[in-house]
Design a protein around this motif. Structure first.
Motif, short mmCIF file in Angstrom:
data_model
loop_
_atom_site.label_atom_id
_atom_site.label_comp_id
_atom_site.label_asym_id
_atom_site.label_seq_id
_atom_site.Cartn_x
_atom_site.Cartn_y
_atom_site.Cartn_z
N ILE A 1 38.95 48.34 45.99
CA ILE A 1 40.12 49.21 46.05
C ILE A 1 41.24 48.69 45.16
CG2 ILE A 1 41.80 50.28 47.59
CD1 ILE A 1 38.89 51.15 48.00
N TYR A 2 41.35 47.38 45.02
CA TYR A 2 42.44 46.78 44.26
C TYR A 2 42.01 46.33 42.87
CZ TYR A 2 44.22 46.76 48.99
OH TYR A 2 44.61 47.14 50.25
N GLY A 3 40.84 46.77 42.43
CA GLY A 3 40.44 46.54 41.04
C GLY A 3 39.54 45.36 40.81
N LYS A 4 39.23 44.58 41.85
CA LYS A 4 38.33 43.44 41.70
C LYS A 4 36.96 43.81 42.29
CE LYS A 4 41.78 39.83 41.61
NZ LYS A 4 42.01 38.41 41.87
N PRO A 5 35.94 42.99 42.04
CA PRO A 5 34.66 43.24 42.70
C PRO A 5 34.85 43.37 44.21
CG PRO A 5 34.39 41.57 41.02
CD PRO A 5 35.86 41.85 41.10
N ALA A 6 34.12 44.30 44.80
CA ALA A 6 34.35 44.66 46.20
C ALA A 6 34.36 43.48 47.16
CB ALA A 6 33.32 45.70 46.65
N PRO A 7 33.43 42.52 47.08
CA PRO A 7 33.50 41.37 48.01
C PRO A 7 34.78 40.56 47.85
CG PRO A 7 31.31 41.52 47.01
CD PRO A 7 32.19 42.47 46.27
N GLN A 8 35.25 40.38 46.60
CA GLN A 8 36.50 39.64 46.39
C GLN A 8 37.70 40.43 46.91
OE1 GLN A 8 36.94 38.26 42.35
NE2 GLN A 8 34.78 37.72 42.17
N ASP A 9 37.65 41.73 46.73
CA ASP A 9 38.71 42.58 47.27
C ASP A 9 38.81 42.44 48.78
OD1 ASP A 9 40.02 43.73 45.16
OD2 ASP A 9 39.61 45.79 45.80
N SER B 1 56.93 40.57 52.91
CA SER B 1 57.35 41.82 53.52
C SER B 1 57.20 42.98 52.58
CB SER B 1 58.80 41.71 53.99
OG SER B 1 59.65 41.56 52.88
N LEU B 2 57.27 42.72 51.28
CA LEU B 2 57.14 43.79 50.31
C LEU B 2 55.72 43.96 49.82
CD1 LEU B 2 60.35 43.20 48.21
CD2 LEU B 2 60.00 44.78 50.08
N GLY B 3 54.84 43.04 50.20
CA GLY B 3 53.45 43.17 49.79
C GLY B 3 53.20 42.83 48.34
N HIS B 4 54.06 41.95 47.73
CA HIS B 4 53.89 41.62 46.33
C HIS B 4 52.63 40.81 46.09
CE1 HIS B 4 58.38 42.23 45.17
NE2 HIS B 4 57.79 43.31 45.61
N SER B 5 52.11 40.13 47.14
CA SER B 5 50.96 39.27 46.93
C SER B 5 49.65 40.04 46.87
CB SER B 5 50.89 38.24 48.07
OG SER B 5 50.76 38.90 49.30
N ILE B 6 49.68 41.33 47.08
CA ILE B 6 48.46 42.12 47.01
C ILE B 6 48.67 43.23 46.00
CG2 ILE B 6 49.08 43.72 48.89
CD1 ILE B 6 46.14 43.58 49.73
N PRO B 7 47.74 43.45 45.10
CA PRO B 7 47.94 44.47 44.07
C PRO B 7 47.83 45.87 44.65
CG PRO B 7 45.75 43.51 43.90
CD PRO B 7 46.47 42.72 44.94
N LEU C 1 33.49 39.26 61.55
CA LEU C 1 34.85 39.72 61.28
C LEU C 1 35.33 39.30 59.89
CD1 LEU C 1 37.49 41.02 62.44
CD2 LEU C 1 38.17 38.72 63.08
N GLN C 2 35.07 38.05 59.50
CA GLN C 2 35.63 37.51 58.27
C GLN C 2 34.67 37.59 57.09
OE1 GLN C 2 37.19 33.58 58.91
NE2 GLN C 2 37.99 34.07 60.93
N LYS C 3 33.41 37.91 57.34
CA LYS C 3 32.42 37.94 56.28
C LYS C 3 32.37 39.31 55.62
CE LYS C 3 28.42 36.18 56.89
NZ LYS C 3 27.08 35.84 57.43
N ALA C 4 32.34 39.31 54.31
CA ALA C 4 32.15 40.57 53.59
C ALA C 4 30.76 41.10 53.90
CB ALA C 4 32.33 40.36 52.10
N PRO C 5 30.62 42.39 54.18
CA PRO C 5 29.29 42.94 54.50
C PRO C 5 28.28 42.65 53.39
CG PRO C 5 31.02 44.54 55.00
CD PRO C 5 31.68 43.41 54.28
N TYR C 6 27.07 42.40 53.80
CA TYR C 6 26.02 42.04 52.85
C TYR C 6 25.76 43.16 51.84
CZ TYR C 6 22.99 45.06 55.65
OH TYR C 6 22.44 46.14 56.31
#
Length: 915
Positions: A732-740, A343-349, A718-723
């Motif tokens: 956005i969260y500091g990791k490589p874009a596909p991992q983000d 609920s607090l979003g701790h699992s996402i940076p 829907l679930q695949k990161a764009p090519y």
């Protein structure tokens, strides 16, 4: 003895494998005893005791069994009792302590020593007794030899079984024999109570018999001690007499000595006879009267030995298992706290400050972005005692601040390009509340709402008067009925949708064509029935004389916005729509050098279709013929391919279907550069307050660039990161874009399933129109795909431009600035979701106008979910309470919080000054 980490099937198989071996040994032993008893001159035999001892790696006794002791039974994992607070204590006789074993062993050793001492002191014993003792020793040695072979066979068979099974067997849990030792911990988490294994009830089976055995042993011990004392006394007396003989007759002295030796012999023989009789009685009872029970005891003893051997050979596996258990328990602990953590979003940076350098935003791209003034008070002063008033505007309950700004409209110099239908927001958002229509009712739920809505919720009849004959909408008592027709599909939208599919099979509704733009949508029946084909349609129309056509669409549960093709670009990225549809949309495509059609070319994906269903396609009136010629020349100059023109006989209409090119070859081969190609510095994604341009952008040819390839079919996209997401680009969260992208989707899937679906008290059957006020990758909307809702994803104009990613995965959205009013009617949405929005907004504008806008677009009974910093949560909560919203949940931890609230029917009783 508890055996842990091993399945019940494995235990039973191990016991069964040794049952035959042990039974054979017991049978041979009994046969030897029987033969000896028949050939012996005495009815009693020496006490025969067999003991198998296995030690663990630490040298502690792991197993000790005797044929005159009650065996310890096995406790299976399935019967372990788990106690959270007090696991209790085992019975005294459940596990025999080491001290008892040691005392028994000492007693037996002393008995052996005494026997040897007696034999050495009896030099004049009869030959028959010596022969009997010799036979007894031979019999005892044979039995001990056989039991020793049995004990040696157990480890050997264990090794064989280990080689044929897994090389590293499962962990074997064993209770310590010492009662003061601690139980093994099964859970290493800090807040988890210790779980202790408890022996089965079989461990305590027949405790009275055990007590009787102990009493007999004590009695025998006492007799032995008394006999030993007398023997020592006599021996001492004899030694004294032999050492220093008294005066008297030597013959008499010799007779006295012989008499004392005879008495000692008789006492010793009587003691041995009683002891042997008692042992033989116990053996007979255990062997002949309860033979089955004896076999079971022997099997259990063998199994205990097996468990000890397994434990010795699997110490490394045990350590690994402990580590795995600790990790699993830690994960379990985290899952138990999932409600608060998720609920607090701790699992996402949080967003990375460095990522902002890697992403563009509408704020930096827009040419005409006006500088916004920020109040030094940070939007906090005065909201504690703020008093709300009703908006005093001519539009009444349909007030849209940015489209009904009368002061700004009066200052317009021209309306040639429909400037009066575009957004003109006040410098500061209004802080008044929109009144409810008289007789407002709770909206009808989807899918029934597609066919009918309450008249008093949208009390307008002009559209029914103008378009009733085209099956747009009809009035029926308290209801407005929507037959599903339109200007070009009087007999229903579904027939028209299938007609287009048959005309161009490659359209593939719901697979290749997933995201559609419907221009001049009317009441959005086309988009409403495309839901049946798994297609998401962004419908838009201006707020014009047709009176609330977009409001009808939203009340029906169909996505739509109030917008117009005027002087500015549409609030969508470039190359995102799979198909664009216009059915009598009344847009002059050929005017202004084709500027409006070129705007459609900007938002249409390369290889996408444009469906134009209008009278110039199939009628021969002079005006229609003139428009068709101009349209044909324009579409040819922009390299659109005319795929087909097909007539719908049922509706007596026809549709022209065009296709946008996928290469730049046609652009380069045009005889005239008209319309021209856009300047290389012109960003096709820049739309916020950007004027339209009569130019075309080149088609991407780099395979790593967005638009160079068609996305995967729905729902795989829907679930695949764009090519085209670059791994070298920071997300956005500091990791490589596909991992983000993947992390964001996993996060929202977990939050929605574990918290939003059941933890907030939301009845999702009553939710249809949803808005994510601050979407990043669209993970929240993606997590709701299996629910009958649609989500308007809003990417803030000053946030990283991730809206193209949202469209690429088969969703849709819009750019917006929440310091301004949204382009929609009041009471449009059932649920608003704001993730870390207000803490960012209050740095640029006051929160009172923002919460007034939230109150405007949410329906009575609608919900708001806020996830933000604790300080922002506190401010929002106070404002919502001043609005008489019911706050269902507020929770904060580590400066992060969540809030869930529901709008009521409360409205102020006083009006503010005229707007």
């Amino acid at each position: 003895m508890a055996i842990g980490g091993k399945s019940r099937g494995a235990k039973r198989s191990s016991s069964a494998s040794y049952a035959s071996t042990v039974t054979t040994v017991v049978f041979v032993t009994l046969c030897v005893l029987a033969v000896w008893m028949l050939t012996s001159n005495s009815i009693s035999s020496p006490k025969i005791t067999t003991r198998a001892t296995v030690t663990d790696t630490n040298g502690d006794v792991a197993f000790s069994g005797s044929n005159d002791e009650q065996p310890i039974k096995i406790t299976e994992d399935k019967d372990r009792a788990v106690f959270e607070d007090n696991p209790g204590q085992l019975p005294d006789d459940a596990v025999k302590p080491d001290e008892d074993k040691n005392s028994e062993s000492d007693g037996k050793d002393s008995a052996v020593q005494e026997t040897k001492h007696g034999l050495h002191g009896k030099e004049s014993a009869e030959e028959q007794k010596k022969q009997k003792l010799s036979e007894t020793q031979i019999s005892e040695e044979s039995v001990l030899t056989q039991n020793q072979e049995t004990k040696q066979n157990i480890p050997k068979e264990v090794e064989d079984s280990k080689q044929t099974s897994n090389e590293e067997p499962n962990k074997v849990n064993q209770e310590e024999n010492n009662n003061s030792s601690n139980s093994n911990k099964l859970d290493s988490s800090d807040d988890q109570d210790q779980i202790r294994p408890v022996e089965k009830q079989q461990v305590n089976e027949k405790p009275k018999e055990r007590g009787a055995d102990k009493k007999k042993k004590k009695k025998n011990k006492k007799k032995k001690t008394k006999g030993d004392a007398e023997s020592d006394k006599q021996m001492k007396k004899t030694t004294t007499m032999n050492g220093k003989p008294k005066d008297g007759d030597p013959k008499k002295l010799k007779n006295d000595t012989a008499e004392m030796e005879d008495k000692q012999k008789r006492n010793k023989q009587q003691q041995n006879q009683e002891q042997q009789e008692l042992q033989m009685q116990e053996m007979t009872n255990a062997t002949f009267s309860d033979e089955t029970k004896d076999k079971q005891k022997e099997i259990l003893n063998a199994t205990d030995a097996l468990s000890s051997v397994l434990k010795t050979s699997t110490s490394q596996k045990t350590a690994e298992k402990d580590i795995q258990n600790e990790a699993q328990n830690q994960e379990t602990k985290q899952r138990n706290e999932s409600t608060t953590e998720e609920s607090l979003g701790h699992s996402i940076p949080k967003e990375s400050s460095e990522s902002k350098k890697a992403w563009k935003s509408q704020k930096t791209q827009s040419e005409n972005e006006k500088e916004r003034r920020r109040d030094e008070s940070d939007g906090n002063d005065g909201f504690h005692s703020y008093k709300w008033k009703l908006c005093n505007h001519t539009t009444g309950p349909d007030y849209i601040p940015c489209l009904d700004n009368l002061k700004a409209l009066k200052k317009l110099k021209t309306t040639k390009h429909f400037e009066h239908r575009e957004r003109h927001c006040p410098e500061e958002g209004p802080t008044c509340l929109v009144p409810l229509p008289f007789g407002y009712k709770k909206p009808i739920s989807w899918p029934k709402s597609r066919d009918k809505i309450w008249y008093h919720n949208v009390p307008h009849t002009k559209l029914a008067e103008f378009k009733g004959h085209q099956n747009w909408v009809k009035v029926s008592g308290e209801l407005l009925i929507f037959p599903g027709g339109g200007t070009q599909f009087i007999h229903g939208a579904l027939h028209y949708i299938d007609f287009l599919q048959q005309t161009v099979p490659n359209i593939k509704w719901g697979k290749r064509s997933r995201v559609v733009l419907d221009v001049g949508c009317g009441v959005a029946s086309f988009g409403g029935f495309l839901f049946d084909r798994d297609v998401l349609t962004m419908s838009f129309a201006p707020k014009d004389e047709h009176e609330a056509q977009v409001q009808f669409a939203l009340e029906r549960g169909i996505p739509a916005i109030s917008a117009v093709m005027g002087s500015q670009r549409l609030p969508f990225p470039c190359r995102v729509f799979d198909l664009v549809h216009c059915a009598r949309c009344r847009v002059p495509w050929h005017n202004e050098k084709g500027m409006l059609l070129l705007e459609l070319n900007r938002v249409l994906r390369p290889g996408g279709y444009f469906v134009w269903s209008a009278t110039p396609v199939y009628q021969k009136l002079p005006e229609d013929v003139e428009i068709w010629k101009a349209m044909s020349a324009l579409t040819k100059s922009i390299c659109w391919e005319l795929v087909t023109i097909k007539k719908d006989k049922l509706n007596s209409v026809a549709a022209a279907i065009y296709r946008k090119p996928t290469t730049n070859e046609c652009y380069d081969q045009r005889p005239e550069n008209n319309p021209p190609m856009c300047d290389e510095n012109d960003d096709a994604n820049a739309v916020w307050h950007v004027l339209l341009r009569a130019c075309m952008h080149r088609v991407p040819i780099n395979q790593a660039e967005r638009g160079s390839r068609w996305p995967a079919n729905w729902p795989n996209r829907l679930q695949k990161a764009p090519y085209w997401l670059n791994r070298s680009q920071m997300g956005i969260y500091g990791k490589p874009a596909p991992q983000d992208f993947t992390k964001d989707y996993e996060h929202w899937t977990r939050v929605v399933s574990k918290l939003y679906m059941s933890g907030l008290g939301i009845s999702w059957s009553n939710v249809r129109n949803v808005m994510d006020m601050r979407a990043v990758y669209g993970g929240f909307a993606a997590a709701l795909k299996d629910i009958k809702v649609w989500v308007m994803n809003v990417v803030n104009f000053d946030s990283p431009d991730t809206l193209p990613i949202i469209y690429e995965r088969g969703l849709f959205g819009i750019y917006h600035d929440w310091c301004e009013s949204f382009s929609t009617y009041p009471r449009s949405y059932d649920l608003l979701h704001a993730d870390h929005l207000f803490s960012k907004l209050k740095m640029r504008c006051k929160l009172q106008p923002v919460l007034a806008e939230v109150d405007r677009i949410v329906r009575p009974g609608g919900k708001l979910i806020v996830r933000d910093e604790s300080s922002a949560i506190s401010e929002v909560e106070k404002l919502l309470k001043s609005l008489h919203w019911e706050v269902h949940l507020t929770f904060s931890k580590d400066q992060e919080g969540i809030l869930s609230a529901q709008k009521g029917d409360w409205r102020p009783t006083t009006y503010q000054a005229v707007i």
